[in-house]
Design a protein around this motif. Structure first.
Motif, PDB file in Angstrom:
ATOM      1  N   MET A 105       0.841  -1.198   0.000  1.00 54.00           N
ATOM      2  CA  MET A 105       0.000   0.000   0.000  1.00 54.00           C
ATOM      3  C   MET A 105       0.876   1.247   0.000  1.00 54.00           C
ATOM      4  N   SER A 106       0.469   2.254  -0.819  1.00 55.10           N
ATOM      5  CA  SER A 106       1.180   3.541  -0.787  1.00 55.10           C
ATOM      6  C   SER A 106       0.494   4.527   0.149  1.00 55.10           C
ATOM      7  N   HIS A 107      -0.815   4.475   0.179  1.00 58.33           N
ATOM      8  CA  HIS A 107      -1.632   5.269   1.109  1.00 58.33           C
ATOM      9  C   HIS A 107      -3.073   4.793   0.977  1.00 58.33           C
ATOM     10  N   GLY A 108      -4.004   5.472   1.660  1.00 59.06           N
ATOM     11  CA  GLY A 108      -5.374   4.978   1.757  1.00 59.06           C
ATOM     12  C   GLY A 108      -6.084   4.730   0.448  1.00 59.06           C
ATOM     13  N   VAL A 109      -5.796   5.532  -0.589  1.00 58.24           N
ATOM     14  CA  VAL A 109      -6.456   5.316  -1.880  1.00 58.24           C
ATOM     15  C   VAL A 109      -5.444   4.921  -2.954  1.00 58.24           C
ATOM     16  N   CYS A 110      -4.361   4.325  -2.507  1.00 61.90           N
ATOM     17  CA  CYS A 110      -3.417   3.704  -3.439  1.00 61.90           C
ATOM     18  C   CYS A 110      -3.041   2.350  -2.853  1.00 61.90           C
ATOM     19  N   ARG A 111      -4.102   1.545  -2.638  1.00 59.33           N
ATOM     20  CA  ARG A 111      -3.914   0.209  -2.081  1.00 59.33           C
ATOM     21  C   ARG A 111      -3.823  -0.802  -3.217  1.00 59.33           C
ATOM     22  N   PRO A 112      -3.158  -1.904  -2.970  1.00 59.53           N
ATOM     23  CA  PRO A 112      -3.119  -2.945  -3.999  1.00 59.53           C
ATOM     24  C   PRO A 112      -4.518  -3.511  -4.234  1.00 59.53           C
ATOM     25  N   VAL A 113      -4.758  -4.027  -5.425  1.00 58.76           N
ATOM     26  CA  VAL A 113      -6.061  -4.612  -5.742  1.00 58.76           C
ATOM     27  C   VAL A 113      -6.393  -5.737  -4.767  1.00 58.76           C
ATOM     28  N   GLY A 114      -5.387  -6.498  -4.397  1.00 64.29           N
ATOM     29  CA  GLY A 114      -5.612  -7.628  -3.498  1.00 64.29           C
ATOM     30  C   GLY A 114      -6.299  -7.245  -2.197  1.00 64.29           C
ATOM     31  N   ALA A 115      -6.054  -6.021  -1.729  1.00 70.26           N
ATOM     32  CA  ALA A 115      -6.634  -5.574  -0.456  1.00 70.26           C
ATOM     33  C   ALA A 115      -8.155  -5.511  -0.516  1.00 70.26           C
ATOM     34  N   SER A 116      -8.719  -5.343  -1.721  1.00 65.80           N
ATOM     35  CA  SER A 116     -10.173  -5.252  -1.853  1.00 65.80           C
ATOM     36  C   SER A 116     -10.811  -6.587  -2.225  1.00 65.80           C
ATOM     37  N   ILE A 117     -10.012  -7.636  -2.388  1.00 62.23           N
ATOM     38  CA  ILE A 117     -10.529  -8.919  -2.883  1.00 62.23           C
ATOM     39  C   ILE A 117     -10.332 -10.062  -1.880  1.00 62.23           C
ATOM     40  N   LEU A 118      -9.107 -10.220  -1.436  1.00 55.97           N
ATOM     41  CA  LEU A 118      -8.793 -11.377  -0.587  1.00 55.97           C
ATOM     42  C   LEU A 118      -9.576 -11.326   0.722  1.00 55.97           C
ATOM     43  N   GLY A 119     -10.191 -12.441   1.066  1.00 56.07           N
ATOM     44  CA  GLY A 119     -10.961 -12.518   2.299  1.00 56.07           C
ATOM     45  C   GLY A 119     -12.384 -12.030   2.182  1.00 56.07           C
ATOM     46  N   GLN A 120     -12.753 -11.475   1.034  1.00 60.44           N
ATOM     47  CA  GLN A 120     -14.121 -10.983   0.845  1.00 60.44           C
ATOM     48  C   GLN A 120     -15.086 -12.151   0.656  1.00 60.44           C
ATOM     49  N   SER A 121     -16.342 -11.912   1.009  1.00 58.43           N
ATOM     50  CA  SER A 121     -17.349 -12.962   0.805  1.00 58.43           C
ATOM     51  C   SER A 121     -18.011 -12.779  -0.553  1.00 58.43           C
ATOM     52  N   LEU A 122     -18.380 -13.909  -1.151  1.00 54.84           N
ATOM     53  CA  LEU A 122     -18.970 -13.906  -2.490  1.00 54.84           C
ATOM     54  C   LEU A 122     -20.158 -14.869  -2.524  1.00 54.84           C
ATOM     55  N   HIS A 123     -21.350 -14.285  -2.626  1.00 53.17           N
ATOM     56  CA  HIS A 123     -22.557 -15.101  -2.679  1.00 53.17           C
ATOM     57  C   HIS A 123     -23.491 -14.682  -3.798  1.00 53.17           C
ATOM     58  N   ALA A 124     -23.318 -13.438  -4.290  1.00 55.72           N
ATOM     59  CA  ALA A 124     -24.278 -12.903  -5.262  1.00 55.72           C
ATOM     60  C   ALA A 124     -23.569 -11.863  -6.125  1.00 55.72           C
ATOM     61  N   PRO A 125     -24.172 -11.518  -7.268  1.00 55.72           N
ATOM     62  CA  PRO A 125     -23.557 -10.492  -8.122  1.00 55.72           C
ATOM     63  C   PRO A 125     -23.255  -9.187  -7.378  1.00 55.72           C
ATOM     64  N   GLU A 126     -24.064  -8.843  -6.375  1.00 52.51           N
ATOM     65  CA  GLU A 126     -23.838  -7.617  -5.621  1.00 52.51           C
ATOM     66  C   GLU A 126     -22.482  -7.622  -4.916  1.00 52.51           C
ATOM     67  N   ASP A 127     -22.028  -8.814  -4.545  1.00 51.51           N
ATOM     68  CA  ASP A 127     -20.720  -8.900  -3.885  1.00 51.51           C
ATOM     69  C   ASP A 127     -19.599  -8.528  -4.857  1.00 51.51           C
ATOM     70  N   ILE A 128     -19.787  -8.918  -6.123  1.00 46.66           N
ATOM     71  CA  ILE A 128     -18.773  -8.568  -7.129  1.00 46.66           C
ATOM     72  C   ILE A 128     -18.769  -7.058  -7.343  1.00 46.66           C
ATOM     73  N   ALA A 129     -19.964  -6.465  -7.426  1.00 45.93           N
ATOM     74  CA  ALA A 129     -20.061  -5.008  -7.590  1.00 45.93           C
ATOM     75  C   ALA A 129     -19.424  -4.284  -6.408  1.00 45.93           C
ATOM     76  N   ARG A 130     -19.626  -4.850  -5.214  1.00 38.99           N
ATOM     77  CA  ARG A 130     -19.037  -4.230  -4.013  1.00 38.99           C
ATOM     78  C   ARG A 130     -17.510  -4.245  -4.090  1.00 38.99           C
ATOM     79  N   MET A 131     -16.951  -5.357  -4.527  1.00 34.43           N
ATOM     80  CA  MET A 131     -15.492  -5.435  -4.649  1.00 34.43           C
ATOM     81  C   MET A 131     -14.978  -4.488  -5.737  1.00 34.43           C
ATOM     82  N   SER A 132     -15.724  -4.368  -6.830  1.00 32.29           N
ATOM     83  CA  SER A 132     -15.314  -3.443  -7.902  1.00 32.29           C
ATOM     84  C   SER A 132     -15.312  -2.002  -7.392  1.00 32.29           C
ATOM     85  N   ALA A 133     -16.331  -1.653  -6.620  1.00 28.47           N
ATOM     86  CA  ALA A 133     -16.406  -0.292  -6.075  1.00 28.47           C
ATOM     87  C   ALA A 133     -15.259  -0.047  -5.103  1.00 28.47           C
TER      88      ALA A 133
END
Lengths: 391, 391
Positions: free
Chosen positions: B57-85
């Motif tokens: 991570m470089s700072h709060g809005v320069c985080r690696p993509v992995g920080a928004s994906i790994l460990g996230q829950s995935l049950h529905a298309p909304e979860d994918i949209a949440r990770m994209s956001a």
């Protein structure tokens, strides 16, 4: 001169937090041509930016940035423009290329200026480096009390302008945000220039942003910065119609001149803020200044990190006497201060200007670089593509 | 399900050339959650894209993509949209993030579809996967004879549409380009759909592009693709007024939905071409399809590589019966064919459609992956951040 080497140095604080403070790490670039050296800085994620310089070619228009730089001849500003055009075309499918090129391009200007004994602003065609009114750029406090204290300190330090950014703005109620704006104004005094940066918090939601306009008007804020995503021009264009008093500012996310132009043409911003460490360097930033000025749009540098970045960011509008406001980092992390010996200090009027010295006029401190240096090694197919060089 | 692992595989031909053939390497993404696996592909420079997932991570809005994906829950298309956001906001200063996320997001859809036993187009809300008219996507020959031969072969192979791209177009005279267009039309026959892609060669120069319009009209080309840089909307908007007959196509360079929308709103394109491997994945591409359709703009996939990328790119407009033209790679390098067992073949009408199978419906061939795999190792500060995993 022939470009013989481009070296990257990834510096970082031992601990990096999630605060919106871009000075927690740095990617320094050193370009060498014969006996001359130039320095630049990418305002970008260091590791992907290094990778974009050294990666293997994917195809004809997804070449590494290095392919358009190494071995090229450099004698005049046109050579830098030629290399920028080569990167734009031959790396069109390499998204990170613009951020990588930003630091490289800066270093090319520094090198050319050093070789010629001329400051960069002179190479850009300006006859004089005009002084600017620096605004102290800080983050909002967690609550109004902290913001009030911060604003008072800035005022006490002799600043006539301040930018408060990020923090809790847009995450709570309109009233909570109003209290923050009131506190900033109170601490800054009635005659200080107050600027507000909300860090894209409203994504593209015009109504949520517009709800803050009355409080911003009451606090006599000069601009509202980055209410939306960098490319959400339609949202900018809609919001700008909602206030006759508070202007919109944006542009730090522009990674090419088109994006800056669109924020002006479609987004209606009154202040175009360019980060030379992201838009591709000093040349593209100067293009934006030339585009903005005759259209009545104020050019402003976006700088939150080192004095090297600050010098680079001052060059593109050094000769524009009427474009007075200038981003001036005052609360950076030690890493951003350690690697330059030169400081761009305020003069007796409290103003700053691009240095008169050759190039960017900033001396690098190798000891400071070493203190925060992170060793990086990248291997692909058994071959070392990058290893942190000696400094 | 919780996202447990995201693995990247960098495949490449032993030799990569400067031709505009994006199938010379590939970045495969495997996402694992419990007993389920999904696959995606970034249409991007592999090394910087991997770096954008694993970088510190470089700072709060320069985080690696992995920080928004790994460990996230995935049950529905909304979860994918949440990770994209989350990626869009927390990685707003990491330019390469969108290209990295594209392959990851694709894999998330594949995984979710596999887990639910539903094809992705069904998860997107479509009731039917409509068949499309595939155009054979090839490069212009060095001269008109080679283009003629190529067009005849395409016709002989039963294609009713063909796209010729890049090569010498725009680099020589208007007459030379005309001879190429004539050759393509002659080889394709009078009733074939002829599409022309000039690979941003005119940068933003409207007049040089407009000079080719009469020849394109004479050859009855359906569209002129990417005359300008991806974000040069004003140039698109000016050129579109110069021909009532030839439409403009573009969008493959869009790395967010804003860019695609701007090409429609400001650039006036009649055909919006989205590469799911660049725009952030299938969800953003579906957003563009939803935006384009009611505005009379034809949605077209941009695909030049594997059958995995092809399946992903068909999903966002699988349910749009009237959007018939479909990019269909026919001259890819062996690496792009080696890693999938499934082929999306033309049916008896010569048409193709998104698979009926769960997820993306494409089986990966581990042996093919291994055959072209390049080992990558990235170390920062003595710590291994990435090492090519087992397949």
């Amino acid at each position: 001169m022939k470009i013989e080497a481009v070296d990257f140095f990834y510096l970082s604080m031992p601990e990096v937090t999630t605060e919106a403070d871009g000075s927690q790490d740095a990617l320094l670039v050193r370009v060498t041509a014969g006996s001359h050296v130039g320095w630049g800085e990418c305002e970008a994620a260091p590791l992907p930016s290094i990778a974009a310089f050294v990666c293997p070619m994917s195809h004809g228009v997804c070449r590494p940035v290095g392919a358009s730089i190494l071995g090229q001849s450099l004698h005049a500003p046109e050579d830098i423009a030629r290399m920028s055009a080569a990167v734009a075309y031959d790396s069109m499918d390499l998204l990170q290329a613009a951020h990588t090129m930003s630091g490289v391009e800066m270093a090319l200007w520094d090198l050319l200026g050093n070789a010629r004994g001329e400051p960069v602003w002179q190479l850009l065609g300006y006859g004089h480096s005009h002084s600017k009114i620096p605004y102290a750029s800080v983050l909002f406090g967690d609550g109004p009390e902290a913001t009030l204290a911060s604003a008072r300190k800035i005022r006490g330090d002799g600043f006539h302008a301040a930018k408060f950014g990020w923090g809790p703005i847009g995450r709570g109620s309109v009233e909570a945000d109003r209290d923050q704006f009131v506190a900033a104004r109170e601490g800054l005094g009635p005659d200080g220039i107050l600027l507000v940066d909300v860090g894209q918090i409203f994504i593209e939601d015009v109504e949520h942003a517009a709800a803050r306009l009355p409080a911003l008007e009451a606090a006599d804020a000069t601009w509202l910065e980055e209410p939306f995503q960098a490319a959400a021009y339609a949202s900018y264009g809609a919001l700008v119609k909602r206030s006759a008093k508070v202007g919109l500012a944006g542009g730090e996310g522009a990674h090419n001149t088109h994006m800056a132009r669109h924020l002006i043409d479609y987004g209606g911003v009154g202040y175009i803020q360019i980060d030379c460490g992201r838009i591709g360097g000093i040349g593209p930033a100067k293009w934006v200044a030339d585009y903005a000025a005759p259209r009545g749009v104020t050019y402003v540098n976006h700088t939150f990190t080192s004095n090297l970045a600050l010098s680079a960011s001052l060059q593109p509008f050094a000769g524009l006497a009427d474009h007075r406001i200038c981003g001036y980092p005052v609360a950076t992390k030690p890493v951003a201060q350690a690697f330059t010996r030169t400081r761009i200090a305020r003069d007796s009027n409290g103003e700053v200007r691009a240095p008169e010295a050759p190039g960017l006029g900033i001396e690098i401190d190798p000891e400071g670089v070493r203190r925060y240096l992170l060793d990086v090694e990248i291997k692909v197919g058994g071959r070392v593509l990058y290893r942190t060089p000696a400094i």
